[in-house]
Structures are given as structure tokens and as C-alpha cells.
Design a protein around this motif. Structure first.
Motif, PDB file in Angstrom:
ATOM      1  N   THR A 119       0.833  -1.197   0.000  1.00 21.44           N
ATOM      2  CA  THR A 119       0.000   0.000   0.000  1.00 21.44           C
ATOM      3  C   THR A 119       0.872   1.253   0.000  1.00 21.44           C
ATOM      4  O   THR A 119       2.034   1.224   0.399  1.00 21.44           O
ATOM      5  N   VAL A 120       0.279   2.349  -0.419  1.00 25.54           N
ATOM      6  CA  VAL A 120       0.974   3.638  -0.405  1.00 25.54           C
ATOM      7  C   VAL A 120       1.325   4.006   1.027  1.00 25.54           C
ATOM      8  O   VAL A 120       2.397   4.540   1.299  1.00 25.54           O
ATOM      9  N   SER A 121       0.457   3.669   1.960  1.00 24.83           N
ATOM     10  CA  SER A 121       0.728   3.918   3.376  1.00 24.83           C
ATOM     11  C   SER A 121       2.014   3.204   3.816  1.00 24.83           C
ATOM     12  O   SER A 121       2.844   3.776   4.531  1.00 24.83           O
ATOM     13  N   GLU A 145       5.632   4.666   5.214  1.00 23.20           N
ATOM     14  CA  GLU A 145       6.317   4.177   6.413  1.00 23.20           C
ATOM     15  C   GLU A 145       7.785   3.858   6.098  1.00 23.20           C
ATOM     16  O   GLU A 145       8.667   4.101   6.920  1.00 23.20           O
ATOM     17  N   THR A 146       8.038   3.354   4.902  1.00 25.00           N
ATOM     18  CA  THR A 146       9.412   3.094   4.476  1.00 25.00           C
ATOM     19  C   THR A 146      10.193   4.401   4.389  1.00 25.00           C
ATOM     20  O   THR A 146      11.344   4.476   4.829  1.00 25.00           O
ATOM     21  N   VAL A 147       9.584   5.439   3.833  1.00 26.23           N
ATOM     22  CA  VAL A 147      10.234   6.745   3.736  1.00 26.23           C
ATOM     23  C   VAL A 147      10.591   7.255   5.131  1.00 26.23           C
ATOM     24  O   VAL A 147      11.710   7.722   5.372  1.00 26.23           O
ATOM     25  N   ILE A 148       9.661   7.127   6.068  1.00 28.43           N
ATOM     26  CA  ILE A 148       9.901   7.589   7.444  1.00 28.43           C
ATOM     27  C   ILE A 148      11.049   6.812   8.079  1.00 28.43           C
ATOM     28  O   ILE A 148      11.955   7.399   8.677  1.00 28.43           O
ATOM     29  N   SER A 149      11.031   5.492   7.930  1.00 30.67           N
ATOM     30  CA  SER A 149      12.058   4.667   8.578  1.00 30.67           C
ATOM     31  C   SER A 149      13.443   4.825   7.949  1.00 30.67           C
ATOM     32  O   SER A 149      14.456   4.662   8.611  1.00 30.67           O
ATOM     33  N   GLU A 150      13.497   5.158   6.659  1.00 31.77           N
ATOM     34  CA  GLU A 150      14.779   5.278   5.970  1.00 31.77           C
ATOM     35  C   GLU A 150      15.199   6.728   5.741  1.00 31.77           C
ATOM     36  O   GLU A 150      16.146   6.987   5.002  1.00 31.77           O
ATOM     37  N   LYS A 169       0.842  10.796   7.943  1.00 38.11           N
ATOM     38  CA  LYS A 169       0.038  11.956   7.549  1.00 38.11           C
ATOM     39  C   LYS A 169       0.884  13.132   7.073  1.00 38.11           C
ATOM     40  O   LYS A 169       0.406  13.985   6.354  1.00 38.11           O
ATOM     41  N   GLU A 170       2.140  13.173   7.478  1.00 40.78           N
ATOM     42  CA  GLU A 170       3.030  14.265   7.088  1.00 40.78           C
ATOM     43  C   GLU A 170       3.664  14.045   5.719  1.00 40.78           C
ATOM     44  O   GLU A 170       4.270  14.963   5.178  1.00 40.78           O
ATOM     45  N   VAL A 171       3.537  12.849   5.161  1.00 41.38           N
ATOM     46  CA  VAL A 171       4.206  12.498   3.904  1.00 41.38           C
ATOM     47  C   VAL A 171       3.195  12.453   2.762  1.00 41.38           C
ATOM     48  O   VAL A 171       2.141  11.839   2.887  1.00 41.38           O
ATOM     49  N   LYS A 172       3.548  13.114   1.659  1.00 45.06           N
ATOM     50  CA  LYS A 172       2.780  12.993   0.426  1.00 45.06           C
ATOM     51  C   LYS A 172       3.709  12.402  -0.614  1.00 45.06           C
ATOM     52  O   LYS A 172       4.856  12.834  -0.757  1.00 45.06           O
ATOM     53  N   LEU A 173       3.231  11.392  -1.329  1.00 48.81           N
ATOM     54  CA  LEU A 173       3.991  10.802  -2.433  1.00 48.81           C
ATOM     55  C   LEU A 173       3.331  11.202  -3.739  1.00 48.81           C
ATOM     56  O   LEU A 173       2.110  11.128  -3.876  1.00 48.81           O
ATOM     57  N   ILE A 174       4.160  11.607  -4.693  1.00 43.59           N
ATOM     58  CA  ILE A 174       3.662  12.020  -5.998  1.00 43.59           C
ATOM     59  C   ILE A 174       4.360  11.181  -7.056  1.00 43.59           C
ATOM     60  O   ILE A 174       5.584  11.053  -7.054  1.00 43.59           O
ATOM     61  N   SER A 208      -4.671   4.231   0.717  1.00 41.73           N
ATOM     62  CA  SER A 208      -5.300   2.912   0.644  1.00 41.73           C
ATOM     63  C   SER A 208      -5.030   2.174  -0.670  1.00 41.73           C
ATOM     64  O   SER A 208      -5.274   0.980  -0.772  1.00 41.73           O
ATOM     65  N   LYS A 209      -4.500   2.873  -1.670  1.00 40.25           N
ATOM     66  CA  LYS A 209      -4.211   2.229  -2.958  1.00 40.25           C
ATOM     67  C   LYS A 209      -2.901   1.459  -2.863  1.00 40.25           C
ATOM     68  O   LYS A 209      -2.112   1.645  -1.957  1.00 40.25           O
TER      69      LYS A 209
END
Length: 119
Positions: free
Chosen positions: A30-32, A36-41, A54-59, A68-69
Motif C-alpha cells: 500500500t501507499v501507506s 512508512e518506508t520513507v519515514i524509517s529510511e 500523515k506528514e508524507v505525500k507521495l507524488i 489505501s491504494k
């Protein structure tokens, strides 16, 4: 070969031009989970790293991705090419606090909902 086809190589491009990854993710991710990967790395030497999803937007391909996608939902035909890496841009948006959301005696919501007109 089928196992490679069910994964997508993704790198996350930060606003300063540096990258996290690339790393392979299964189509069902999931995108969520990507967030979480971005936050951890997140690189420790960089300030103002995200604390929550909630602080991260992926484009990707000009679209803001929904939590949810899945990776499969946003897969493009180009990502099926051998050695292709999909770049997702990372935007960090710190949550607005109650204190920061007021301007003088008016809140941001009040300022946005006021009607302005020219006479």
C-alpha cells in the motif's frame, strides 16, 4: 521471472534532490506502507524528517497517491521494462498546530471563509 514482474523498483526523491532507494516493493504494497518506508529510511543527517504517515505525500506521474491504494494501482507500462526504476517525489507537510493556525485574532479558517469584494 514472474516474481520480478510482480514487484516494482521505486526510489523516493526528496525535495533537496537526494534519493532514498531504489528498493523493490511487491505490487500489493500500500501507499501507506511506502510512506512508512520513507519515514524509517529518512536520512538521519537531514532535519525536519517526517514523524507520521500523515506528514508524507507521495507524488508519481503528477498524481498525489492515496494511502489505501497499492503499488499495482499506480503501475505504469514503463515500469514493466527491464531495469526500470519508478521515481516517487516526497513532499513533507508538517501538521498545522492550533497555535500556528491563527493569524492575529482570526483563525486561518476565518480568513479563508471571509468574503472579499471590490467596489
Amino acid at each position: 521471472m514472474a516474481e520480478v514482474h510482480n514487484q516494482l523498483e521505486i526510489k523516493f526523491r526528496l525535495t533537496d534532490g537526494s534519493d532514498i532507494g531504489p528498493k523493490a516493493f511487491p505490487d500489493a504494497t500500500t501507499v501507506s506502507a511506502l510512506k512508512e518506508t520513507v519515514i524509517s529510511e529518512w536520512p538521519r543527517e537531514k532535519e525536519n524528517g517526517p514523524k507520521t504517515v500523515k506528514e508524507v505525500k507521495l507524488i508519481s506521474a503528477g498524481k498525489v497517491l492515496e494511502n489505501s491504494k497499492t503499488v499495482k494501482d499506480y503501475r505504469s507500462p514503463v515500469s514493466n521494462l527491464a531495469g526500470a526504476v519508478t521515481t516517487m517525489h516526497v513532499i513533507i507537510q508538517a501538521p498545522v498546530t492550533e497555535k500556528a493556525s491563527s493569524v492575529g485574532s482570526k483563525s486561518v479558517v476565518d480568513l479563508l471563509t471571509e468574503r472579499w469584494c471590490c467596489v
